[in-house]
Design an enzyme around this catalytic site. Structure first.
Site, PDB file in Angstrom:
ATOM      1  CE1 TYR A  99      -3.953   2.059   0.549  1.00  0.00           C
ATOM      2  CE2 TYR A  99      -2.943   2.774   2.601  1.00  0.00           C
ATOM      3  CZ  TYR A  99      -3.926   2.907   1.641  1.00  0.00           C
ATOM      4  OH  TYR A  99      -4.880   3.878   1.774  1.00  0.00           O
ATOM      5  CE  LYS A 168      -6.626   3.889  -1.430  1.00  0.00           C
ATOM      6  NZ  LYS A 168      -6.727   4.588  -0.155  1.00  0.00           N
TER       7      LYS A 168
HETATM    8  O1  LMR Z   1      -4.129   5.725  -0.867  1.00  0.00           O
HETATM    9  C1  LMR Z   1      -3.731   6.315   0.165  1.00  0.00           C
HETATM   10  O2  LMR Z   1      -2.689   6.006   0.749  1.00  0.00           O
HETATM   11  C2  LMR Z   1      -4.560   7.366   0.810  1.00  0.00           C
HETATM   12  C3  LMR Z   1      -5.340   8.206  -0.106  1.00  0.00           C
HETATM   13  O3  LMR Z   1      -6.459   7.597  -0.640  1.00  0.00           O
HETATM   14  C4  LMR Z   1      -4.546   8.922  -1.136  1.00  0.00           C
HETATM   15  O4  LMR Z   1      -5.061   9.116  -2.241  1.00  0.00           O
HETATM   16  O5  LMR Z   1      -3.435   9.344  -0.827  1.00  0.00           O
HETATM   17 MG    MG Z   2      -6.831   7.990  -2.645  1.00  0.00          MG
END
Ligand code: LMR
Ligand code: MG
Ligand code: NAD
Length: 567
Positions: A99, A168
């Site tokens: 992530y 996600k």
């Molecule tokens: O994806 C992430 O880490 C958080 C958020 O949705 C973003 O766009 O930064």
């Molecule tokens: Mg985002």
């Protein structure tokens, strides 16, 4: 009962190459026989623990984060239970690999790292076959969740053409308890305006400039109507849409289906929780704050509205009065009446020119009102960064803020790490340990003047969106209402370590994300039932037990061959 007994209609090679069912060396002797695998696997039958140990050792031989990300991506293509259990066992260490922040690099290199497709790709030139493609991808599935993106505003790295929905979606299963076989990651490929991608012969998306206007709206609408028609109880998640579309699409569909924009609502919710924890430390009320939002895009406006609505509902402040607590700054400075081309959705937060006369000289194009000017004049108690402007909170800005209040609340939320508005270590040093800090990406602890570590809370929507989503899915809510989101945010705030020790982190650790999100989900489902948004007829007291029973976990169940079973 968990793990369940599964009836599976695949044999031999077909079950080994289906990541939902593949167990590799963990197939039992009876399963090997029943599924024609005895000659297709080496002798030893491994436990899941042993498989995780082997996979972890292999992962460690990768020397870069992006190499680890690719390794894990391959593992996801092979065996879901192994992939998710490995991550669960090393959550704190591996979330930043699959992530934020590493995912940003993986998406920026999507076409070059590409090995295998996943989820559903709906591409503009193939729009005539959209229904056919949609039905093919969802055939035989009972889908609870669609995670969609048109990839126009990926984190802070902008237009990437394709990417993000799968990453996600993984988080929903890893820490939200959603069964991955009931989630579909959807790529809406409407082109890209990223010149590098358009000129890259290996780009895997549609090499065409972005479709806009009615054609874009019709394309998205066709997709949303398919979701509504075939899966009326599903949750539809929007991720990283461009600022001109994100708010509009949310408003357009939120009354008719359970839709959720993560950058607007998820970020608003997690920031509300973090701010509630911070004002618990400063012993003040939400409505006592003077808040600067630096970067008035999807996230900035989402946060503003969420905090404003919470002031209205928690502190009983009239909305117009609550609007006055915010100063929004975008790339041309403070948003004032005379600033040209202010987006319609920002209008309620525009500041009066008459208050800022000393900074505005007629006809001077350099007369924009800068962050430092605003900090010096209004003495904010809170400053939140969603600008993608790395280093935007300079030493001068942070020191000026610290002069104006005792415990400056500073949340530089831009992702990935390299785009943070201020390194939290610097903000801590410049304020002599007074700042209450949270960032969007993970950062190491800062040192307090007394030598203790100050843990930097990770104010990332992933600490709340899986729980908000799971709560809406299990309660079969027809909508994701503002009150459901506030209920989730309040529950998260109540779990803040800083409530017990003001020197502790403002948010729980990401290593505890599964149990935290479960609490959020319970609060959301309880609220949905109370307000009549839910489609289930549970009593509020039953929610926790019912939710527990619905949690998906990465463990192997027993398989029985059945020609009418799943495939
Ligand atoms: O994806 C992430 O880490 C958080 C958020 O949705 C973003 O766009 O930064
Ligand atoms: Mg985002
Ligand atoms: N921590 C989280 O959970 C979280 C959630 C969502 C978004 N974000 C981050 O917030 C950032 C913005 O995301 P978004 O989806 O709102 O993008 P966006 O494109 O909708 O918004 C960015 C805004 O910042 C403005 N901006 C650009 N340069 C600026 C500058 N120098 N000064 C002030 N404003 C400036 C842009 O004009 C735009 O309005 C990204 O880095 C994203 O990763 C973090």
């Amino acid at each position: 009962m968990f793990p369940p007994i599964s009836r599976v209609a695949l044999r031999g090679e077909a079950i080994l190459t289906q990541p939902r069912f593949n167990k590799g060396t963990a197939f039992t002797a009876a399963e090997r026989k029943a599924f024609g695998l005895t000659g297709k696997l080496p002798y030893r039958i491994n436990s899941l623990d042993e498989q995780c140990q082997r996979a972890y050792d292999q992962l460690q031989s990768q020397t870069t984060d992006i190499g680890k990300n690719s390794f894990l991506q391959s593992m996801k293509d092979q065996n879901w239970v192994l992939f998710y259990s490995l991550l669960t066992r090393h959550l704190r260490e591996l979330i930043p690999i699959i992530y934020t922040p590493t995912e940003a690099d993986a998406i920026a290199n999507y076409s070059h790292l590409f090995r295998r497709s996943e989820g559903l790709y709906l591409t503009f030139p193939n729009r005539d076959s959209m229904e056919e493609d949609f039905l093919e991808a969802t055939k035989g599935k009972s889908v609870d969740l669609f995670v969609s993106s048109d990839a126009e505003a990926i984190l802070g790295i902008g237009d990437q053409g394709v990417g993000i929905s799968a990453a996600k979606s993984v988080i929903y299963s890893l820490i939200g308890g959603i069964d991955p076989s009931k989630a579909v990651a959807v790529t809406l490929d409407v082109g890209t305006n990223n010149e590098n991608l358009l000129n890259d012969p290996l780009y895997v998306g549609w090499p065409h400039e972005r479709i806009r206007g009615k054609e874009y709206d019709d394309f998205v609408d066709k997709f949303v109507q398919l979701v509504r028609k075939h899966f009326p109880h599903s949750l539809l998640h929007f991720e990283d849409y461009g600022v001109t579309n994100a708010q509009r699409l949310l408003q357009r569909y939120r009354e008719t289906h359970a839709v959720f924009n993560d950058d607007i609502q998820g970020t608003g919710a997690v920031t509300l929780s973090t701010l509630m924890a911070a004002i618990g430390v400063t012993k003040s009320k939400l409505c006592d704050q003077r808040i600067i939002i630096y970067g008035a895009g999807s996230a900035g406006l989402g946060i503003t509205k969420q905090l404003r609505d919470a002031m209205a509902s928690i502190d009983n402040v009239p909305v117009e009065e609550a609007n006055e607590k915010f100063w929004l700054i975008d790339k041309h400075g403070l948003i004032t009446e005379s600033l040209p081309d202010v987006r319609e959705d920002l209008k309620e937060f525009v500041r009066k020119d008459s208050e800022w006369k000393e900074f505005q000289s007629q006809g001077d194009s350099n007369s924009e009102i800068k962050l430092l000017d605003v900090v010096k004049k209004i003495k904010p108690t809170v400053i939140i960064g969603t600008s993608t402007h790395a280093g935007g909170f300079t030493r001068e800005v942070v020191e000026a803020m610290a002069e104006g209040c005792d415990r400056p609340i500073i949340f530089p939320l831009s992702n990935p790490s390299r785009l943070v508005e201020v390194d939290p270590k610097d903000a801590n040093d410049w304020t002599k340990g007074k700042a209450l800090l949270a960032t969007g990406s993970p950062f190491p602890p800062a040192k307090m003047p007394n030598g203790k570590d100050y843990i930097i809370a990770e104010c990332n929507n992933a600490l709340i969106y899986p729980g908000l989503g799971f709560g809406a899915v299990i309660s079969q809510s027809r909508q994701m209402t503002d009150t459901m989101i506030i209920a989730g945010a309040r529950r998260l705030a109540s779990l803040s370590p800083a409530l017990k020790d003001p020197d502790d982190a403002l948010l729980p650790d990401f290593g505890d994300a599964p149990s935290i999100n479960f609490e959020v989900a319970v609060a959301v489902a309880e609220q949905a039932i109370e307000e009549g948004s839910a489609g289930v007829d549970w009593k509020k007291e039953e929610v926790r037990e019912k939710a527990k029973a619905k949690l998906w976990q990465p463990v192997y169940g027993e398989y029985v061959y059945d020609e009418n079973g799943d495939r």
